[in-house]
Design an enzyme around this catalytic site. Sequence first.
Site, PDB file in Angstrom:
ATOM      1  N   ARG A  71     -62.175  80.626 -38.318  1.00  0.00           N
ATOM      2  CA  ARG A  71     -61.965  79.505 -39.238  1.00  0.00           C
ATOM      3  C   ARG A  71     -61.453  78.329 -38.413  1.00  0.00           C
ATOM      4  NH1 ARG A  71     -56.995  78.218 -42.593  1.00  0.00           N
ATOM      5  NH2 ARG A  71     -57.739  76.380 -43.696  1.00  0.00           N
ATOM      6  N   HIS A 121     -58.036  69.355 -42.647  1.00  0.00           N
ATOM      7  CA  HIS A 121     -56.800  70.070 -42.333  1.00  0.00           C
ATOM      8  C   HIS A 121     -55.801  69.027 -41.819  1.00  0.00           C
ATOM      9  CE1 HIS A 121     -55.128  74.270 -41.219  1.00  0.00           C
ATOM     10  NE2 HIS A 121     -54.147  73.402 -40.984  1.00  0.00           N
ATOM     11  N   GLU A 136     -54.658  73.529 -47.843  1.00  0.00           N
ATOM     12  CA  GLU A 136     -53.296  73.380 -48.368  1.00  0.00           C
ATOM     13  C   GLU A 136     -53.003  71.980 -48.910  1.00  0.00           C
ATOM     14  OE1 GLU A 136     -50.569  74.674 -45.336  1.00  0.00           O
ATOM     15  OE2 GLU A 136     -51.388  76.696 -45.256  1.00  0.00           O
ATOM     16  N   ASN A 176     -53.454  81.137 -48.217  1.00  0.00           N
ATOM     17  CA  ASN A 176     -52.562  81.185 -47.053  1.00  0.00           C
ATOM     18  C   ASN A 176     -51.184  81.623 -47.537  1.00  0.00           C
ATOM     19  OD1 ASN A 176     -54.732  80.008 -45.775  1.00  0.00           O
ATOM     20  ND2 ASN A 176     -53.732  78.041 -45.365  1.00  0.00           N
ATOM     21  N   TYR A 199     -47.194  82.995 -46.298  1.00  0.00           N
ATOM     22  CA  TYR A 199     -46.236  83.167 -45.203  1.00  0.00           C
ATOM     23  C   TYR A 199     -44.916  83.817 -45.594  1.00  0.00           C
ATOM     24  CZ  TYR A 199     -49.389  80.618 -42.196  1.00  0.00           C
ATOM     25  OH  TYR A 199     -50.495  80.267 -41.460  1.00  0.00           O
ATOM     26  N   GLU A 250     -55.138  82.390 -43.998  1.00  0.00           N
ATOM     27  CA  GLU A 250     -54.066  82.299 -42.996  1.00  0.00           C
ATOM     28  C   GLU A 250     -52.971  83.284 -43.350  1.00  0.00           C
ATOM     29  OE1 GLU A 250     -52.175  78.477 -42.284  1.00  0.00           O
ATOM     30  OE2 GLU A 250     -54.123  77.474 -42.306  1.00  0.00           O
TER      31      GLU A 250
HETATM   32  O1  IFM Z   1     -49.735  75.756 -38.706  1.00  0.00           O
HETATM   33  C1  IFM Z   1     -49.805  75.745 -40.088  1.00  0.00           C
HETATM   34  C2  IFM Z   1     -51.223  75.461 -40.554  1.00  0.00           C
HETATM   35  O2  IFM Z   1     -51.716  74.281 -40.046  1.00  0.00           O
HETATM   36  C3  IFM Z   1     -51.260  75.377 -42.061  1.00  0.00           C
HETATM   37  N1  IFM Z   1     -50.659  76.536 -42.648  1.00  0.00           N
HETATM   38  C4  IFM Z   1     -49.367  76.935 -42.198  1.00  0.00           C
HETATM   39  C5  IFM Z   1     -49.374  77.050 -40.676  1.00  0.00           C
HETATM   40  C6  IFM Z   1     -47.982  77.492 -40.179  1.00  0.00           C
HETATM   41  O3  IFM Z   1     -47.020  76.564 -40.564  1.00  0.00           O
END
Ligand code: IFM
Length: 471
Positions: free
Chosen positions: A105, A148, A193, A319, A321, A377
């Site tokens: 990606r 992005h 995002e 995505n 985290y 992600e």
């Molecule tokens: O590095 C970023 C990415 O560009 C977008 N999503 C979160 C990642 C980590 O912060």
Amino acid sequence: MANDASAVFDTLSPAVSKGSPADPFTPPADSSLWRKNFLLGAATASYQIEGAVNEDGRLPSIWDTFSAIPGKVLAGDTGAVACDHYHRWEADVEMLASLGLEGYRLSIAWPRVMDAAGAPNRKGIDFYKRLLNRLKEKGITTFVTLYHWDLPQHLEDRGGWLNRDTAYRFADYADLMSCELAGTVDAWATLNEPWCSAYLGYGNGHHAPGLANDRFATQAMHHLLLAHGLAVPVLRTNDPASQKGIVANIGRGTANSDSAADQRAAHLFEVQHNAWILDPLLKGSYPQDLFELWPGTEPLVLDGDMETISAPLDFLGINYYFRTNVASDGAHGFRDVPLEGVERTQMGWEVYPDGLRDLLIGFKETYHNLPPIYITENGMASDDEVTDGHVEDTQRISFLRRHLAAVDQAIKAGVDIRGYFLWSLMDNFEWAFGYERRFGVVHVDYSTQKRTIKRSAELVEKFLQERKAKA
Ligand code: IFM
């Protein structure tokens, strides 16, 4: 520091430090990840890796401008050189292929491919053609994100995402790229995002363009979503064989107590982070309780916008985290209450794989038209160091194994998840944190541009080889 992170991880995940299962990454035999059609790849983004910001007619982006302002990015770092991928792309593709990764990606830098009048910049376009053609030659599935975060500065000078016209300029850009690159892209994502573009860029100013106003954030968000909705039919016309989607970051919010106020706060957190994007895309409306949080911040929405925004998707990129623990702020909203004694990454983010599983299952229950999902992600930062030519990124290996287990659980609960992209292929420019935070499964020495495969990438490669051998 690297040892500290491992120590925390060893305390919290004894199964792995004792060497069980057979290796610290390979999923158990009954995991859906063994399905050979579950795509496993890695992701990057243009501004974070390319460098070459003044070459071949590339125009300035909002991140060139923002990172040049003292104090905006840690250590004054900028993306001017980054991983020098613009010059090293061939070796980087070799590296990706040698790891056996099946998908890649990447994102296109809008300021590299169009001039200020909207005319094509041939040299910039040719870079992506060469890159995508090579990826296809290697048999790698290509996911291409159009935006992005590197908005051309000349558009920001005309209001950026606060200006409705930017959404139409984005559709023009999508038109150009999908005409030029049709046949080399397996899946197009319009935006990465949008929540971050809107809230970090226009709401609190932590990201480019650095504006801080709640009303700006909601209006920018609406224009970003409109841009997405305008681009989807263009992509469908120009490149009918590819999949079309969007990438959303999602956040798990849990309540600090059982009190009704804290429960409501956690609900509002998830409305603000998740429903704010998914409701307009999948239901064609903004969540009703959203503007209770910020009275008076409703964006200007014109007739037909919501129909445009909710155009059917072929896939949804997710995505994920971390989790945020919240309590009521005593008024309408929520405040963070960081938990003590939990495992965290170099970013300070809590490692909480269950949040990914729970959110995915929740989305399936909430959105009856939920399209197939790709985890576009997932990953973590650690301050990895090369020792004797190796990087033992122990915490990342465990992080990936546990998040992939969460994905498997969601699949077994009936969520249609088709793939997973590691964030990131290599260490890169982590926005306001510059180069200090290392998210890659490949280490980058920024003084020499030497790439070193981390232990996590070796284990992913080993798993992919085993899976291939079984097929
Ligand atoms: O590095 C970023 C990415 O560009 C977008 N999503 C979160 C990642 C980590 O912060």
